[in-house]
Design an enzyme around this catalytic site. Structure first.
Site, short mmCIF file in Angstrom:
data_model
loop_
_atom_site.label_atom_id
_atom_site.label_comp_id
_atom_site.label_asym_id
_atom_site.label_seq_id
_atom_site.Cartn_x
_atom_site.Cartn_y
_atom_site.Cartn_z
N ILE A 80 -32.90 16.80 70.77
CA ILE A 80 -32.96 15.70 69.82
C ILE A 80 -31.57 15.34 69.32
O ILE A 80 -31.21 14.15 69.25
CB ILE A 80 -33.91 16.04 68.67
CG1 ILE A 80 -35.34 16.22 69.21
CG2 ILE A 80 -33.89 14.94 67.60
CD1 ILE A 80 -36.31 16.78 68.20
N ASP A 95 -38.05 12.68 56.28
CA ASP A 95 -39.39 12.58 56.85
C ASP A 95 -40.16 13.88 56.69
O ASP A 95 -41.36 13.92 56.94
CB ASP A 95 -39.28 12.23 58.34
CG ASP A 95 -40.63 12.06 59.02
OD1 ASP A 95 -41.42 11.21 58.55
OD2 ASP A 95 -40.91 12.77 60.00
N HIS A 131 -43.70 12.63 57.45
CA HIS A 131 -43.66 13.51 58.63
C HIS A 131 -44.28 12.83 59.85
O HIS A 131 -45.21 13.34 60.47
CB HIS A 131 -44.37 14.83 58.33
CG HIS A 131 -43.94 15.94 59.27
ND1 HIS A 131 -43.97 17.27 58.90
CD2 HIS A 131 -43.48 15.93 60.54
CE1 HIS A 131 -43.56 18.02 59.91
NE2 HIS A 131 -43.25 17.22 60.92
N ALA A 136 -36.29 16.99 60.82
CA ALA A 136 -36.55 18.26 61.51
C ALA A 136 -37.61 19.07 60.78
O ALA A 136 -38.79 19.01 61.10
CB ALA A 136 -35.25 19.03 61.67
N ARG A 137 -37.19 19.84 59.78
CA ARG A 137 -38.10 20.64 58.96
C ARG A 137 -37.62 20.61 57.52
O ARG A 137 -36.43 20.73 57.24
CB ARG A 137 -38.16 22.10 59.45
CG ARG A 137 -39.03 22.32 60.67
CD ARG A 137 -40.52 22.18 60.32
NE ARG A 137 -41.40 22.53 61.43
CZ ARG A 137 -41.89 21.67 62.30
NH1 ARG A 137 -41.54 20.40 62.20
NH2 ARG A 137 -42.71 22.07 63.25
N GLU A 192 -45.83 19.90 52.00
CA GLU A 192 -46.43 18.69 52.55
C GLU A 192 -47.94 18.75 52.39
O GLU A 192 -48.54 19.79 52.67
CB GLU A 192 -46.04 18.53 54.02
CG GLU A 192 -44.55 18.34 54.22
CD GLU A 192 -44.15 18.12 55.68
OE1 GLU A 192 -45.06 18.12 56.54
OE2 GLU A 192 -42.96 17.97 55.96
N ASP A 205 -22.93 23.06 66.09
CA ASP A 205 -23.96 23.88 66.74
C ASP A 205 -23.25 25.10 67.31
O ASP A 205 -22.59 25.01 68.35
CB ASP A 205 -24.68 23.12 67.84
CG ASP A 205 -25.93 23.86 68.33
OD1 ASP A 205 -25.89 25.10 68.37
OD2 ASP A 205 -26.94 23.21 68.64
#
Length: 343
Positions: free
Chosen positions: A181, A285, A309, A260-261, A290, A200
């Protein structure tokens, strides 16, 4: 080979069959069922999010076990594949998880019983990369806020250059995580000629440069970026990786984008940073809890874009997982080693 397609409310078995059914020409036969088929989206979301921490052994798999007689391959999306379920399948030799993660599969039990586990990494990479860039653009160019003003009868235009957003060509975007992604986001932003910095630690600097981006450590990325977008998995090492210290390192006009999370971000620290104008805003998002509670303070900020989400929710993403599993089963039928075997 007899295959049981076990779908769920998010990826019904009919869509699994749409992606895999052509393998009937190769001699496969398919049976279909849906786990939690009658559950509402909210009920299903809560169960499957809990599964990431509780594991598949915490769920009743009797309905699936009843259908395993004579089944050689079980293909699931988020249905639990527990040790008990694996041990109930006398002829089971393959489990395919039509998603990137395999939190719903007892991998150890599968390996102990010589069952090959397949998965589908990158199935929704295009959907999430598209959405992340869309969220970024909507926040930078203030599209939701302009729409809201116009919807209430206000024709709002700003002419002061100091109050106007930049062109994406002159912006710097920090990409945290350079998997499927993150790389997709970089490719899309290349069309805008945007400078992309990448953090990364698991990707070599030369590989990042070859992809058209520039490697950076996290503090330098946060300090230089006009927007930071997160694309890493949630783990013990990455939980709340963006917190008070990181917000202090961002410039006070920068935006945070998270598709992502939710657990990657310390939400209390984010709220504090927004209150103190330490950052310019956010586009989110995903959230720690949630659905987002009705009284959550993030709902009160005029410089924050929120969505429920849905970044990975496209038809192609739903079909993508089963399509990848289909290619893996074809490789197996050709006596080749499938590409996406979980070790």
């Amino acid at each position: 080979m007899n295959v049981l397609l076990c779908g769920d409310p998010q990826q019904p078995s009919e869509y699994m069959y749409e992606a895999l059914g052509h393998l009937e020409d190769r001699g496969l036969t398919f049976e279909r069922m849906d786990w939690m088929g009658e559950a509402s989206p909210g009920e299903f979301r809560n169960v499957t999010m809990d599964m990431e921490s509780l594991g598949p052994g915490s769920y009743d798999t009797d309905a699936i076990a009843e259908r395993l007689d004579g089944i050689d391959a079980l293909v699931v999306h988020k249905a639990p594949v527990s040790r008990d379920l694996i041990e109930s399948g006398d002829s089971l030799s393959i489990v395919g998880a039509a998603r990137g993660g395999t939190e719903n599969v007892d991998i150890d039990a599968a390996h102990e019983h010589d069952i090959t586990v397949l998965h589908a990494p990158g199935r929704n990479r295009d959907a999430v990369a598209d959405y992340a860039v869309s969220m970024l653009l909507s926040r930078v160019r203030e599209i939701p806020f302009n729409h809201a003003d116009l919807s209430t009868g206000e024709w709002s235009q700003v002419f002061d250059p100091d109050q106007l957003p930049p062109d994406m060509r002159t912006a710097t975007v920090g990409i945290v995580g350079f998997g499927h992604i993150g790389r997709g986001v970089a490719r899309r932003l290349a069309g805008f000629e945007t400078e992309c910095l990448v953090y990364d630690p698991f990707v070599a600097d030369d590989e990042i440069r070859d992809a058209g981006s520039e490697p950076a450590d996290l503090p330098d990325l946060l300090a230089a970026a006009d927007a930071v977008t997160l694309h890493v998995r949630l783990s013990e090492d990455t939980a709340e990786m963006i917190g008070e210290e990181q917000f202090a390192q961002m410039n006070d006009e920068a935006y945070l984008v998270n598709t992502a999370r939710g657990g990657l971000v310390d939400e209390d620290a984010l709220v504090d940073a927004l209150v103190a104008d330490e950052i310019g805003g956010a586009a989110l998002d995903v959230f720690q809890d949630e659905p987002l509670p009705d009284d959550h303070p993030l709902l009160d900020f005029e410089n924050v874009v929120l969505t429920p989400h849905v970044a990975g929710s496209t038809r192609d993403a739903v079909l993508g997982g089963p399509r990848i599993i289909a290619t893996q089963l074809e490789a197996h039928l050709d006596d080749e080693t499938p590409e996406h075997v979980v070790q």
